[in-house]
Design a protein around this motif. Structure first.
Motif, PDB file in Angstrom:
ATOM      1  N   ARG A  62       0.711  -1.160  -0.071  1.00 30.47           N
ATOM      2  CA  ARG A  62      -0.048  -0.085  -0.095  1.00 30.47           C
ATOM      3  C   ARG A  62       0.936   1.301   0.182  1.00 30.47           C
ATOM      4  O   ARG A  62       0.531   2.218  -0.940  1.00 30.47           O
ATOM      5  CB  ARG A  62      -1.048  -0.078   1.294  1.00 30.47           C
ATOM      6  N   THR A  63       1.908   1.326   0.731  1.00 27.01           N
ATOM      7  CA  THR A  63       2.719   2.463   0.953  1.00 27.01           C
ATOM      8  C   THR A  63       3.466   2.573  -0.578  1.00 27.01           C
ATOM      9  O   THR A  63       3.369   3.698  -1.029  1.00 27.01           O
ATOM     10  CB  THR A  63       3.985   2.169   1.802  1.00 27.01           C
ATOM     11  N   ILE A  64       3.981   1.731  -1.176  1.00 21.62           N
ATOM     12  CA  ILE A  64       4.472   1.966  -2.471  1.00 21.62           C
ATOM     13  C   ILE A  64       3.386   2.244  -3.697  1.00 21.62           C
ATOM     14  O   ILE A  64       3.638   3.252  -4.139  1.00 21.62           O
ATOM     15  CB  ILE A  64       4.940   0.546  -3.087  1.00 21.62           C
ATOM     16  N   CYS A  65       2.155   1.769  -3.390  1.00 21.49           N
ATOM     17  CA  CYS A  65       1.179   2.438  -4.311  1.00 21.49           C
ATOM     18  C   CYS A  65       0.731   3.864  -4.101  1.00 21.49           C
ATOM     19  O   CYS A  65       0.633   4.669  -5.020  1.00 21.49           O
ATOM     20  CB  CYS A  65      -0.162   1.440  -4.201  1.00 21.49           C
ATOM     21  N   GLU A  66       0.685   4.241  -3.015  1.00 17.73           N
ATOM     22  CA  GLU A  66       0.338   5.586  -2.306  1.00 17.73           C
ATOM     23  C   GLU A  66       1.297   6.526  -3.082  1.00 17.73           C
ATOM     24  O   GLU A  66       1.270   7.861  -2.987  1.00 17.73           O
ATOM     25  CB  GLU A  66       0.013   5.606  -1.001  1.00 17.73           C
ATOM     26  N   ARG A  67       2.756   6.218  -2.733  1.00 22.55           N
ATOM     27  CA  ARG A  67       3.984   6.922  -3.092  1.00 22.55           C
ATOM     28  C   ARG A  67       3.886   7.020  -4.672  1.00 22.55           C
ATOM     29  O   ARG A  67       4.152   8.159  -5.239  1.00 22.55           O
ATOM     30  CB  ARG A  67       5.151   6.458  -2.491  1.00 22.55           C
ATOM     31  N   LEU A  68       3.532   6.076  -5.528  1.00 18.60           N
ATOM     32  CA  LEU A  68       3.489   6.033  -6.874  1.00 18.60           C
ATOM     33  C   LEU A  68       2.431   7.143  -7.384  1.00 18.60           C
ATOM     34  O   LEU A  68       2.687   7.857  -8.105  1.00 18.60           O
ATOM     35  CB  LEU A  68       3.202   4.643  -7.280  1.00 18.60           C
ATOM     36  N   ALA A  69       1.196   6.911  -6.586  1.00 15.65           N
ATOM     37  CA  ALA A  69       0.168   7.812  -6.889  1.00 15.65           C
ATOM     38  C   ALA A  69       0.542   9.449  -6.766  1.00 15.65           C
ATOM     39  O   ALA A  69       0.472  10.174  -7.501  1.00 15.65           O
ATOM     40  CB  ALA A  69      -1.217   7.569  -6.180  1.00 15.65           C
ATOM     41  N   ALA A  70       1.277   9.573  -5.386  1.00 12.73           N
ATOM     42  CA  ALA A  70       1.523  10.926  -5.158  1.00 12.73           C
ATOM     43  C   ALA A  70       2.643  11.621  -5.829  1.00 12.73           C
ATOM     44  O   ALA A  70       2.781  12.810  -6.080  1.00 12.73           O
ATOM     45  CB  ALA A  70       1.797  10.898  -3.649  1.00 12.73           C
ATOM     46  N   GLU A  71       3.574  10.676  -6.149  1.00 13.67           N
ATOM     47  CA  GLU A  71       4.852  11.280  -6.775  1.00 13.67           C
ATOM     48  C   GLU A  71       5.191  11.049  -8.283  1.00 13.67           C
ATOM     49  O   GLU A  71       5.783  11.847  -8.967  1.00 13.67           O
ATOM     50  CB  GLU A  71       6.217  10.516  -6.152  1.00 13.67           C
ATOM     51  N   ILE A  90      -4.214   4.169  -8.751  1.00 14.20           N
ATOM     52  CA  ILE A  90      -4.328   2.853  -7.855  1.00 14.20           C
ATOM     53  C   ILE A  90      -5.620   2.210  -7.846  1.00 14.20           C
ATOM     54  O   ILE A  90      -6.721   2.944  -7.955  1.00 14.20           O
ATOM     55  CB  ILE A  90      -4.414   3.280  -6.329  1.00 14.20           C
ATOM     56  N   VAL A  91      -5.423   0.999  -8.396  1.00 19.02           N
ATOM     57  CA  VAL A  91      -6.907   0.089  -8.800  1.00 19.02           C
ATOM     58  C   VAL A  91      -6.679  -1.012  -7.747  1.00 19.02           C
ATOM     59  O   VAL A  91      -5.849  -1.738  -7.587  1.00 19.02           O
ATOM     60  CB  VAL A  91      -7.056  -0.309 -10.124  1.00 19.02           C
ATOM     61  N   ASP A  92      -8.092  -1.393  -7.188  1.00 26.38           N
ATOM     62  CA  ASP A  92      -8.087  -2.698  -6.477  1.00 26.38           C
ATOM     63  C   ASP A  92      -8.277  -3.802  -7.351  1.00 26.38           C
ATOM     64  O   ASP A  92      -9.791  -4.015  -7.764  1.00 26.38           O
ATOM     65  CB  ASP A  92      -9.033  -2.507  -5.599  1.00 26.38           C
ATOM     66  N   CYS A 122     -11.357   2.384  -8.323  1.00 24.57           N
ATOM     67  CA  CYS A 122     -10.003   3.068  -8.323  1.00 24.57           C
ATOM     68  C   CYS A 122      -9.919   4.173  -7.153  1.00 24.57           C
ATOM     69  O   CYS A 122     -10.974   4.633  -6.755  1.00 24.57           O
ATOM     70  CB  CYS A 122     -10.295   4.243  -9.630  1.00 24.57           C
ATOM     71  N   TRP A 123      -8.838   3.849  -6.431  1.00 26.24           N
ATOM     72  CA  TRP A 123      -8.509   4.849  -5.201  1.00 26.24           C
ATOM     73  C   TRP A 123      -8.488   6.253  -5.397  1.00 26.24           C
ATOM     74  O   TRP A 123      -8.217   6.772  -6.466  1.00 26.24           O
ATOM     75  CB  TRP A 123      -7.279   4.140  -4.400  1.00 26.24           C
ATOM     76  N   GLY A 124      -8.670   6.916  -4.516  1.00 26.04           N
ATOM     77  CA  GLY A 124      -8.396   8.441  -4.333  1.00 26.04           C
ATOM     78  C   GLY A 124      -9.559   9.275  -5.253  1.00 26.04           C
ATOM     79  O   GLY A 124     -10.894   8.788  -5.292  1.00 26.04           O
ATOM     80  N   GLU A 125      -9.387  10.454  -5.397  1.00 29.15           N
ATOM     81  CA  GLU A 125     -10.577  11.479  -5.851  1.00 29.15           C
ATOM     82  C   GLU A 125     -10.463  11.465  -7.362  1.00 29.15           C
ATOM     83  O   GLU A 125     -11.553  11.966  -8.070  1.00 29.15           O
ATOM     84  CB  GLU A 125     -10.505  12.939  -5.435  1.00 29.15           C
TER      85      GLU A 125
END
Length: 352
Positions: free
Chosen positions: A210-219, A224-226, A240-243
């Motif tokens: 999850r940390t890797i996915c969240e950082r890929l999204a932010a940076e 991110i998809v479940d 799809c995660w996020g807004e």
């Protein structure tokens, strides 16, 4: 008995054409390339794949120009190629030859994904799967002993995400099969082209994925998809995660592997997946499974049966995570390299 071997070439410093041509000649004259081989099964006597390596000597792809991926900015485009040949040398002995050639041609190992005068890698070596024994001459160039982070592992653990390797490989070895998941290189190339880059993370623990996915999204603005939820019937736009709204043209990652791939990939119609994007969106199937493992100096990558479980028949990418910043950047670069343009700049493999 001779087996087939596939190696890759890359250069984006200096006179690229001359350096790559010299590298090919050095390999051809090294003694590891078998001569007078009429026909060699790519299965090397096990689980025939019907792939053959005919003729003798070094068979080279066309030269391809590809953009630099990751690393420092301001780099020149790369020249890439792949060569296939029969050999009686071990994978480690072939690597030994490649590293000697790199040294002769002035290779300096500095930044990962950085500019280099020449980069040579062992991609496939018969049906060998896992860490390669050192052979008669051992390893040079800092690759390290068996069990270390630098040990030679074949098939190359990250070539599946490198379109600049897979596309040239189809010129000379389209029917060669990866012994881990059984697909031909032609099927893998079509698979990468069938939909935007995507990876489902396996291994490690849930928090790391999850940390890797969240950082890929932010940076890196990676979606991110479940994928497991999509495979269970949830519309992909709702998984799809996020807004941000789901964008089918953009890369995505998932912190979990979808159930059809975990339980029995033979139930998945692989050919339909490769024919287009609609089935990928319906099933939530990634282009690659990214198998990760958090490592330290004391706990390097585990045994090959844990790297690539034999029951999973889907293309994989392997990554050791001993530095989280590096791992995030590496996966972002891998997603970029899955869709990079590979433009042929020669008509055939007669460039050396």
């Amino acid at each position: 008995m001779p087996t087939h071997c596939l190696i890759s070439f890359g250069s984006n410093l200096g006179d690229r054409d001359t350096v790559v041509a010299r590298a090919a000649r050095l390999v051809d004259q090294s003694g590891v390339v078998a001569r007078s081989i009429e026909s060699l099964s790519a299965s090397s006597g096990a689980q025939s794949t019907e792939a053959t390596l005919s003729g003798s000597g070094l068979r080279t792809s066309r030269l391809f120009e590809t953009p630099p991926i990751g690393g420092p900015g301001g780099q020149s485009p790369f020249l890439n190629a792949v060569a296939a040949f029969a050999t009686e040398a071990s994978a480690a002995e072939v690597l030994d030859v490649l590293q000697h050639a790199e040294q002769q041609l002035g290779r300096e190992r500095n930044d990962r994904w950085g500019a280099r005068s020449i980069d040579l890698d062992v991609v496939l070596h018969g049906r060998l799967c896992g860490e390669a024994p050192a052979g008669r001459r051992g390893l040079i160039g800092g690759r390290g002993p068996i069990g270390s982070a630098g040990a030679l592992v074949v098939p190359h653990p990250r070539y599946t995400a490198r379109k600049f390797v897979v596309v040239p490989a189809c010129d000379v070895a389209a029917d060669f099969c990866d012994p881990r998941f059984g697909w031909s290189l032609a099927d893998l190339a079509a698979h990468l082209d069938a939909a935007p880059p995507s990876m489902a993370l396996a291994g490690g623990d849930d928090a790391l994925r999850r940390t890797i996915c969240e950082r890929l999204a932010a940076e890196h603005a990676i979606q991110i998809v479940d994928a497991d939820a999509v495979a269970s019937g949830t519309p992909i736009q709702d998984a799809c995660w996020g807004e941000s709204k789901w964008d089918s043209s953009r890369p995505w990652v998932s912190p979990s592997v979808p159930r059809p791939l975990r339980e029995n990939v033979s139930d998945v119609d692989v050919q339909s997946v490769m024919r287009g994007c609609e089935s990928v969106r319906t099933l939530g199937l990634p282009r690659l499974i990214a198998r990760i493992e958090r490592t330290t100096e004391a706990t390097r990558w585990p045994a090959p049966h844990r790297m690539w479980p034999s029951s999973w028949r889907w293309p994989e990418y392997r990554l050791e995570v001993d530095d989280l910043d590096w791992a995030v950047g590496e996966i972002a670069s891998a997603l970029d390299s899955m869709c990079c343009e590979a433009r042929p700049v020669t008509d055939d493999g007669d460039w050396w």
